[in-house]
Design an enzyme around this catalytic site. Structure first.
Site, mmCIF file in Angstrom:
data_model
loop_
_atom_site.group_PDB
_atom_site.id
_atom_site.type_symbol
_atom_site.label_atom_id
_atom_site.label_comp_id
_atom_site.label_asym_id
_atom_site.label_seq_id
_atom_site.Cartn_x
_atom_site.Cartn_y
_atom_site.Cartn_z
ATOM 1 C CB SER A 107 -19.838 57.222 70.083
ATOM 2 O OG SER A 107 -18.618 56.522 70.011
ATOM 3 C CB SER A 123 -14.834 51.452 64.903
ATOM 4 O OG SER A 123 -15.693 51.025 63.875
ATOM 5 C CE LYS A 124 -20.535 54.762 67.102
ATOM 6 N NZ LYS A 124 -19.589 55.460 66.248
ATOM 7 N NE ARG A 125 -17.518 50.830 60.322
ATOM 8 C CZ ARG A 125 -17.127 49.812 59.584
ATOM 9 N NH1 ARG A 125 -17.976 48.959 59.110
ATOM 10 N NH2 ARG A 125 -15.836 49.643 59.322
#
Ligand code: GLU
Length: 304
Positions: A19, A242-244
């Site tokens: 993701s 997280s990817k954020r």
């Protein structure tokens, strides 16, 4: 095959969700699962958890593999992609249905929230509305599994004894979602079982999913792997990374970041290796990794 008196060879795995690109949090899992499996002379598999198609980002899977390669990770066999394994999930769902464990559920999120006995750490506990059959005229949306009363226990390699009452904490959980996609809990169990994974090393955010997975393993007649949950890497503000928080900034060839991840995991990697190349730092991890040194506490880890 193992011969009598010897333990079966270790089969570990890394199962990122594509993701977004690899971030420092997922790198911790890659390093921990890799070093622990290789230290034991075991295999290390990579599986792309691209089941939740709406969340998959085009190109992210290839980018993750490229980053792993650049850091010196070598996986065994072909990369498994969950998006191509629907037939296996279908079969497992049927097996559970034949055992009388699956029921159709017509409840919307809103209805569940309105009638849930309480909201647990995993969200609203399913109130059991459709357990005895759908109310006349209502349409099946999702498929759920009936969970037993009683407490499920396991021993985690880092966090020690863990127990959870599935009925009280999550309730009958979803195996196939209203949008037709198979749930992570079912897919992960089917895939680990099919690949012979016997050592699951992953982030502590999945500690509370493990009892659901152990329950499904028992229901499907699959062996229970050894579980090792790793502390979570937090930002300076104490948030889970997280990817954020952006992709991994790979300075030079990544030796420094691998060194910091090993330190984060409690491993006494020598200071002079900090400026070594990625392959050298990873080789130290493979030669020395000790799960007993991993601290069971989430803490700060900077990605740059
Ligand atoms: N795909 C999950 C994640 O990236 C990991 C699942 C697992 O290791 O069981 O968080």
């Amino acid at each position: 095959m193992s011969s009598p008196g010897t333990s079966p060879a270790v089969v570990g795995r890394f199962a990122p969700s594509p993701s977004g690109p690899l971030h420092i949090g997922s790198l911790v899992t890659a390093v921990g699962s890799y070093c622990l499996a290789r230290r034991q002379g075991g295999r290390w598999l990579v599986r792309m958890e691209d089941l939740d198609t709406p969340r998959v980002v085009a190109g992210a899977a290839e980018e993750i593999l490229h980053t792993l390669e650049a850091l010196g990770f070598q996986w065994d066999g072909e990369v498994v992609r969950q998006s191509r394994r629907t037939a296996a999930y279908e079969e497992a769902l049927e097996q559970l249905r034949s055992a009388g464990l699956v029921f159709d559920c017509a409840c919307s999120r809103k209805e569940i929230l309105a009638s849930a006995p309480h909201v647990g750490e995993e969200g609203p506990v399913y109130p059991g509305t459709c357990r005895q059959g759908l109310a006349g005229g209502s349409q099946a949306r999702a498929q759920r599994v009936r969970v037993p009363a009683g407490t499920l226990c396991f021993t985690d390699g880092v966090f020690g004894a863990v127990e959870q009452c599935l009925a009280g904490v999550v309730g009958d959980f979803v195996l196939r979602r209203a949008d037709g996609l198979f749930a992570y809990q079912l897919a992960v169990v089917v895939d680990d079982g099919a690949a012979g994974v016997n050592q699951v090393v992953r982030g502590a955010d999945l500690l509370s999913s493990t009892p659901r997975q152990i329950f499904l393993q028992a229901a499907l007649g699959l062996p229970v792997p050894r579980y090792v949950h790793l502390p979570l890497a937090l930002t300076a503000e104490g948030e889970k990374i997280s990817k954020r928080h952006g992709p991994l900034p790979l300075a030079a060839d990544g030796g420094d970041i691998l060194w910091r991840v090993l330190r984060f995991l409690g491993q006494p990697v020598p200071p002079e290796l900090r400026s070594a190349c990625a392959a050298e730092v990873l080789a130290w991890g493979v030669g020395h990794f000790d799960a007993a040194l991993i601290p069971p506490a989430d803490r700060f880890l900077s990605g740059d």
